[in-house]
Design a protein around this motif. Sequence first.
Motif, PDB file in Angstrom:
ATOM      1  N   ILE A 175      46.656 111.677  -4.114  1.00  0.00           N
ATOM      2  CA  ILE A 175      47.198 111.868  -5.459  1.00  0.00           C
ATOM      3  C   ILE A 175      46.200 111.378  -6.502  1.00  0.00           C
ATOM      4  O   ILE A 175      45.379 110.497  -6.236  1.00  0.00           O
ATOM      5  N   GLN A 176      46.273 111.966  -7.672  1.00  0.00           N
ATOM      6  CA  GLN A 176      45.521 111.476  -8.824  1.00  0.00           C
ATOM      7  C   GLN A 176      46.497 110.638  -9.649  1.00  0.00           C
ATOM      8  O   GLN A 176      47.290 111.158 -10.415  1.00  0.00           O
ATOM      9  N   SER A 177      46.447 109.355  -9.437  1.00  0.00           N
ATOM     10  CA  SER A 177      47.448 108.460 -10.001  1.00  0.00           C
ATOM     11  C   SER A 177      47.302 108.315 -11.521  1.00  0.00           C
ATOM     12  O   SER A 177      46.253 107.923 -12.025  1.00  0.00           O
ATOM     13  N   LYS A 178      48.375 108.646 -12.229  1.00  0.00           N
ATOM     14  CA  LYS A 178      48.433 108.481 -13.682  1.00  0.00           C
ATOM     15  C   LYS A 178      49.608 107.601 -14.101  1.00  0.00           C
ATOM     16  O   LYS A 178      49.592 107.000 -15.166  1.00  0.00           O
ATOM     17  N   GLU A 179      50.637 107.562 -13.258  1.00  0.00           N
ATOM     18  CA  GLU A 179      51.840 106.797 -13.575  1.00  0.00           C
ATOM     19  C   GLU A 179      52.110 105.795 -12.452  1.00  0.00           C
ATOM     20  O   GLU A 179      51.813 106.053 -11.285  1.00  0.00           O
ATOM     21  N   ILE A 180      52.716 104.662 -12.813  1.00  0.00           N
ATOM     22  CA  ILE A 180      53.011 103.637 -11.819  1.00  0.00           C
ATOM     23  C   ILE A 180      53.989 104.151 -10.773  1.00  0.00           C
ATOM     24  O   ILE A 180      54.003 103.694  -9.627  1.00  0.00           O
ATOM     25  N   THR A 181      54.811 105.139 -11.143  1.00  0.00           N
ATOM     26  CA  THR A 181      55.794 105.706 -10.217  1.00  0.00           C
ATOM     27  C   THR A 181      55.143 106.539  -9.110  1.00  0.00           C
ATOM     28  O   THR A 181      55.818 106.948  -8.169  1.00  0.00           O
ATOM     29  N   GLN A 182      53.848 106.786  -9.210  1.00  0.00           N
ATOM     30  CA  GLN A 182      53.136 107.530  -8.177  1.00  0.00           C
ATOM     31  C   GLN A 182      52.613 106.629  -7.061  1.00  0.00           C
ATOM     32  O   GLN A 182      52.029 107.112  -6.096  1.00  0.00           O
ATOM     33  N   ILE A 183      52.806 105.329  -7.209  1.00  0.00           N
ATOM     34  CA  ILE A 183      52.256 104.368  -6.259  1.00  0.00           C
ATOM     35  C   ILE A 183      53.296 104.010  -5.210  1.00  0.00           C
ATOM     36  O   ILE A 183      54.415 103.596  -5.526  1.00  0.00           O
ATOM     37  N   SER A 184      52.926 104.175  -3.950  1.00  0.00           N
ATOM     38  CA  SER A 184      53.759 103.757  -2.828  1.00  0.00           C
ATOM     39  C   SER A 184      52.853 103.139  -1.771  1.00  0.00           C
ATOM     40  O   SER A 184      51.709 103.562  -1.603  1.00  0.00           O
ATOM     41  N   GLY A 185      53.365 102.167  -1.056  1.00  0.00           N
ATOM     42  CA  GLY A 185      52.560 101.573   0.006  1.00  0.00           C
ATOM     43  C   GLY A 185      53.112 100.256   0.497  1.00  0.00           C
ATOM     44  O   GLY A 185      53.932  99.611  -0.166  1.00  0.00           O
ATOM     45  N   PHE A 186      52.633  99.863   1.668  1.00  0.00           N
ATOM     46  CA  PHE A 186      52.988  98.583   2.282  1.00  0.00           C
ATOM     47  C   PHE A 186      51.691  97.802   2.449  1.00  0.00           C
ATOM     48  O   PHE A 186      50.744  98.292   3.064  1.00  0.00           O
ATOM     49  N   SER A 187      51.641  96.589   1.883  1.00  0.00           N
ATOM     50  CA  SER A 187      50.384  95.842   1.962  1.00  0.00           C
ATOM     51  C   SER A 187      50.629  94.352   1.816  1.00  0.00           C
ATOM     52  O   SER A 187      51.746  93.893   1.572  1.00  0.00           O
ATOM     53  N   HIS A 188      49.548  93.601   1.978  1.00  0.00           N
ATOM     54  CA  HIS A 188      49.588  92.146   1.898  1.00  0.00           C
ATOM     55  C   HIS A 188      48.559  91.659   0.871  1.00  0.00           C
ATOM     56  O   HIS A 188      47.512  92.272   0.696  1.00  0.00           O
ATOM     57  N   GLY A 189      48.871  90.536   0.229  1.00  0.00           N
ATOM     58  CA  GLY A 189      47.914  89.915  -0.674  1.00  0.00           C
ATOM     59  C   GLY A 189      47.975  88.411  -0.520  1.00  0.00           C
ATOM     60  O   GLY A 189      49.062  87.844  -0.330  1.00  0.00           O
ATOM     61  N   CYS A 190      46.833  87.745  -0.568  1.00  0.00           N
ATOM     62  CA  CYS A 190      46.794  86.289  -0.434  1.00  0.00           C
ATOM     63  C   CYS A 190      46.267  85.664  -1.722  1.00  0.00           C
ATOM     64  O   CYS A 190      45.308  86.167  -2.312  1.00  0.00           O
ATOM     65  N   GLY A 191      46.896  84.580  -2.142  1.00  0.00           N
ATOM     66  CA  GLY A 191      46.470  83.895  -3.358  1.00  0.00           C
ATOM     67  C   GLY A 191      46.486  82.393  -3.165  1.00  0.00           C
ATOM     68  O   GLY A 191      47.114  81.878  -2.234  1.00  0.00           O
ATOM     69  N   LYS A 192      45.790  81.695  -4.029  1.00  0.00           N
ATOM     70  CA  LYS A 192      45.747  80.230  -3.961  1.00  0.00           C
ATOM     71  C   LYS A 192      46.191  79.639  -5.287  1.00  0.00           C
ATOM     72  O   LYS A 192      46.127  80.286  -6.325  1.00  0.00           O
ATOM     73  N   CYS A 193      46.649  78.391  -5.241  1.00  0.00           N
ATOM     74  CA  CYS A 193      47.075  77.739  -6.476  1.00  0.00           C
ATOM     75  C   CYS A 193      45.858  77.213  -7.223  1.00  0.00           C
ATOM     76  O   CYS A 193      44.752  77.144  -6.680  1.00  0.00           O
ATOM     77  N   ALA A 194      46.065  76.814  -8.479  1.00  0.00           N
ATOM     78  CA  ALA A 194      44.944  76.437  -9.352  1.00  0.00           C
ATOM     79  C   ALA A 194      44.069  75.320  -8.782  1.00  0.00           C
ATOM     80  O   ALA A 194      42.844  75.440  -8.780  1.00  0.00           O
ATOM     81  N   PRO A 195      44.640  74.222  -8.276  1.00  0.00           N
ATOM     82  CA  PRO A 195      43.776  73.183  -7.690  1.00  0.00           C
ATOM     83  C   PRO A 195      43.379  73.473  -6.250  1.00  0.00           C
ATOM     84  O   PRO A 195      42.810  72.611  -5.588  1.00  0.00           O
ATOM     85  N   GLN A 196      43.695  74.685  -5.756  1.00  0.00           N
ATOM     86  CA  GLN A 196      43.326  75.126  -4.415  1.00  0.00           C
ATOM     87  C   GLN A 196      43.886  74.195  -3.332  1.00  0.00           C
ATOM     88  O   GLN A 196      43.216  73.879  -2.351  1.00  0.00           O
ATOM     89  N   GLN A 197      45.144  73.778  -3.533  1.00  0.00           N
ATOM     90  CA  GLN A 197      45.786  72.898  -2.564  1.00  0.00           C
ATOM     91  C   GLN A 197      46.883  73.605  -1.769  1.00  0.00           C
ATOM     92  O   GLN A 197      47.629  72.975  -1.026  1.00  0.00           O
ATOM     93  N   GLY A 198      46.991  74.907  -1.935  1.00  0.00           N
ATOM     94  CA  GLY A 198      47.995  75.667  -1.197  1.00  0.00           C
ATOM     95  C   GLY A 198      47.717  77.144  -1.316  1.00  0.00           C
ATOM     96  O   GLY A 198      46.905  77.576  -2.144  1.00  0.00           O
ATOM     97  N   THR A 199      48.395  77.926  -0.493  1.00  0.00           N
ATOM     98  CA  THR A 199      48.159  79.361  -0.497  1.00  0.00           C
ATOM     99  C   THR A 199      49.451  80.122  -0.243  1.00  0.00           C
ATOM    100  O   THR A 199      50.416  79.572   0.289  1.00  0.00           O
ATOM    101  N   CYS A 200      49.456  81.398  -0.637  1.00  0.00           N
ATOM    102  CA  CYS A 200      50.608  82.271  -0.437  1.00  0.00           C
ATOM    103  C   CYS A 200      50.139  83.590   0.138  1.00  0.00           C
ATOM    104  O   CYS A 200      49.123  84.137  -0.284  1.00  0.00           O
ATOM    105  N   LYS A 201      50.877  84.100   1.110  1.00  0.00           N
ATOM    106  CA  LYS A 201      50.688  85.458   1.600  1.00  0.00           C
ATOM    107  C   LYS A 201      51.900  86.264   1.143  1.00  0.00           C
ATOM    108  O   LYS A 201      53.034  85.947   1.505  1.00  0.00           O
ATOM    109  N   LEU A 202      51.657  87.272   0.341  1.00  0.00           N
ATOM    110  CA  LEU A 202      52.720  88.101  -0.209  1.00  0.00           C
ATOM    111  C   LEU A 202      52.654  89.494   0.413  1.00  0.00           C
ATOM    112  O   LEU A 202      51.598  90.126   0.423  1.00  0.00           O
ATOM    113  N   THR A 203      53.770  89.958   0.950  1.00  0.00           N
ATOM    114  CA  THR A 203      53.869  91.290   1.537  1.00  0.00           C
ATOM    115  C   THR A 203      54.870  92.102   0.731  1.00  0.00           C
ATOM    116  O   THR A 203      55.990  91.647   0.515  1.00  0.00           O
TER     117      THR A 203
END
Length: 226
Positions: A27-55
């Motif tokens: 697809i040529q994505s132009k609108e947010i409604t065109q987005i579908s998918g299953f994925s993971h993202g990892c982030g860390k807190c500001a002082p880098q003392q913890g982490t989150c995995k978001l699915t």
Amino acid sequence: MEEKQTTCVHCLNSRGASPIPEEAKWIQSKEITQISGFSHGCGKCAPQQGTCKLTLNVKDGIIKEALVETIGCTGMTHSAGMAGEILIGKTILEALNTDLVCDAINDAMKQIFLQLVYGRTQSAFSEGGLEVGAGLEDLGKHLTSAVGTVYANDKIGPRYLNLAEGYITKLALDQNNEIIGYEYINAGSLIKKLESGMPYDQARSQSSKVYGRYNEGVKFIDPRGE
């Protein structure tokens, strides 16, 4: 003299955005409604003392399923509960611009947003994507995160405390005092058996297993007490 062919800016613009894979469709994505998918993202807190995995499991731009896994402070783990309340039903753009309470969870949302909008998802080439419930399948049949906890120091060496299989109760050592296996309790299995009314000793016995060359050990120790 051979004439050079050139492409005008108007022709380039008329082609639209580069196509991205969205659940087995280009697809040529132009609108947010065109987005579908299953994925993971990892982030860390500001002082880098913890982490989150978001699915996230996104269908037509809407978050239908969310799995929030955190390691860190108690504030972070409680924030995971709040994020689970907040995320469902929002578009991924709304979620990106919503305070998910914890820095690590907000950071994970940023990372997964990029994967989703660039078509870099786990379900990019899966027709119809993944059904809601796929996040629980990642956790396994006892629906708990796999958390590894290992401690070591220069006096006693390594001590396995918690690994993918469960809560470590004993370590098996060889003649060189090296770890060759361990005994563990599957906490999810133990709790289910106790809730069914099974006596503790029987429930613990049936929920305990060994890994590695445990039976070849010449010494067995409690990793928390020895």
